[in-house]
Scaffold this active site. Structure first.
Site, PDB file in Angstrom:
ATOM      1  CB  ILE A  93      -0.961   0.006   1.203  1.00  0.00           C
ATOM      2  CG1 ILE A  93      -1.957  -1.155   1.081  1.00  0.00           C
ATOM      3  CG2 ILE A  93      -1.714   1.335   1.293  1.00  0.00           C
ATOM      4  CD1 ILE A  93      -2.867  -1.322   2.271  1.00  0.00           C
ATOM      5  CG  ASP A 105       9.748  -0.415   5.191  1.00  0.00           C
ATOM      6  OD1 ASP A 105      10.473  -1.250   5.771  1.00  0.00           O
ATOM      7  OD2 ASP A 105       8.570  -0.652   4.843  1.00  0.00           O
ATOM      8  NE  ARG A 121      -5.068  -3.639  11.385  1.00  0.00           N
ATOM      9  CZ  ARG A 121      -5.666  -3.730  10.216  1.00  0.00           C
ATOM     10  NH1 ARG A 121      -5.996  -2.620   9.555  1.00  0.00           N
ATOM     11  NH2 ARG A 121      -5.935  -4.914   9.681  1.00  0.00           N
ATOM     12  CG  ASP A 140     -10.651   4.756   7.041  1.00  0.00           C
ATOM     13  OD1 ASP A 140     -11.814   5.223   7.079  1.00  0.00           O
ATOM     14  OD2 ASP A 140     -10.400   3.611   6.606  1.00  0.00           O
ATOM     15  CD  GLU A 171     -12.157   0.872  13.780  1.00  0.00           C
ATOM     16  OE1 GLU A 171     -12.882   0.077  13.120  1.00  0.00           O
ATOM     17  OE2 GLU A 171     -11.046   1.258  13.397  1.00  0.00           O
ATOM     18  CG  HIS A 199     -11.807   0.622   9.601  1.00  0.00           C
ATOM     19  ND1 HIS A 199     -11.342  -0.012  10.728  1.00  0.00           N
ATOM     20  CD2 HIS A 199     -11.004   0.192   8.591  1.00  0.00           C
ATOM     21  CE1 HIS A 199     -10.319  -0.795  10.422  1.00  0.00           C
ATOM     22  NE2 HIS A 199     -10.101  -0.686   9.120  1.00  0.00           N
TER      23      HIS A 199
END
Length: 351
Positions: A181, A200, A263, A287, A292, A311
């Protein structure tokens, strides 16, 4: 060759079994279909959230799976938990595959201890990367806030970021996590004309150059200092949980934005909210959340410098039904090329 497939109310065992027939295996495999049951979609979501919070031991699995796993060679699941006690029962298991990106339902450490590769797929990678870029536009240009004001009959022209609003092309995006992603976000940001920097620890500059992605790799602290937009694309691990904390948030420009479609647990909620409340950063868009749905008194709901969505990043109609085939194609490609970004723990599969 025996393949155990475990479907659920979202991705059926039938879809998984049909996809499993396309695995590049010489002999016709025995495919055992099992269902991880939920009363309805609401019950499924409750179980899924419990697993995402507490891990693969949090929910019970079908009792027959403990028997079928003993002589299974391959296990394919959607969201059914794969706990340590199940993996320990496996005598012949050579591969675990899941047709989703998150791995909270699989005890990857237990699989690694038994030299069992775990394969996953980002079934909604395109959708999530689209959404992440969409949130960048929405937050930096106040699209959602303007819409909300218009619906209330307010012709709003002034916002928290009015003094530094600029075109996306003029901004530098910093990507934290260059998995599938994250790389798609980089490609789309490049298409806009943005400068892209990234961090990363498992990705090198040479790897990005080889893929033709116009990203400059930097240390995490450098990314947080230099970027106008930070976009998070991290899995939750002991190393990443709360890793986006006060220390790194404090490095951000007071005009910079933080976007999270990965996350919630990678972000320190207290430090994040404090930074927004005190205008230490320009704004944010989320998001994903620590609870939740959001509680009605959640402090996030009181902020005027954040865009919130429920989400929705991966919610596209074709992602779920296509995910079993995507998983099988990924496994076949790995067997053919001996390399894959979708193997999360080991580099080699032996039969």
């Amino acid at each position: 060759m025996k393949i155990a497939v475990v479907g659920d109310i979202i991705v059926s065992s039938g879809l998984l079994a049909e996809a499993a027939k396309s695995l590049n295996i010489d002999d016709e495999p025995e495919i055992k279909e099992i269902v991880w049951k939920a009363d309805d979609r609401k019950d499924f979501q409750k179980k899924a959230l419990n697993i995402e919070t507490k891990g693969p031991e949090a929910e019970e699995i079908p009792e027959e799976l403990y028997t079928e796993i003993e002589d299974a060679d391959i296990l394919l699941v959607h969201f059914c938990p794969v706990p340590k006690k199940l993996i320990e029962r496996a005598q012949n298991l050579k591969l675990i595959g899941t047709c989703r990106g998150g791995l909270e339902h699989v005890d990857v450490e237990a699989a690694t201890e038994k030299n069992i590769p775990v394969v996953h797929v980002i079934r909604n990678a395109e959708a999530t990367s689209d959404f992440a870029v969409g949130l960048m536009f929405a937050e930096t240009r106040n699209i959602a806030r303007a819409h909300a004001a218009m619906k209330q009959g307010i012709w709003r022209k002034e916002y928290v970021n009015s003094a530094y609003t600029t075109a996306m092309r003029e901004m530098t995006v910093g990507i934290i996590g260059l998995g599938h992603i994250g790389r798609l976000v980089a490609e789309k940001a490049a298409g806009i004309g943005m400068k892209i920097i990234a961090y990363d620890p498992f990705v090198t500059q040479d790897a990005m150059n080889a893929k033709g992605i116009a990203v400059t790799m930097k240390e995490k602290e450098e990314v947080f200092r230099e970027a106008d937009i930070i976009s998070l694309h991290l899995r939750v691990t002991p190393e990443t949980e709360n890793s986006i904390n006060e220390e790194v948030i404090s490095l951000m420009k007071p005009t910079a934005y933080l976007i999270n479609t990965s996350r919630a647990k990678v972000l320190d909620k207290g430090a994040f909210i404090e930074a927004l409340e005190n205008k230490r950063i320009g704004g944010a868009a989320l998001d994903v959340y620590w609870n939740e749905p959001l509680d009605k008194d959640d402090p996030l709901l009181k902020l005027d410098n954040i865009t919130l969505t429920p989400h929705n990043a991966g919610n596209v109609v074709d992602a779920l039904p296509k995910s079993p085939k995507l998983l099988v194609d990924t496994i076949n490609r790995f067997w053919e090329t001996k390399t894959s970004d979708m193997i999360v723990n080991l580099n080699e599969i032996t039969f």
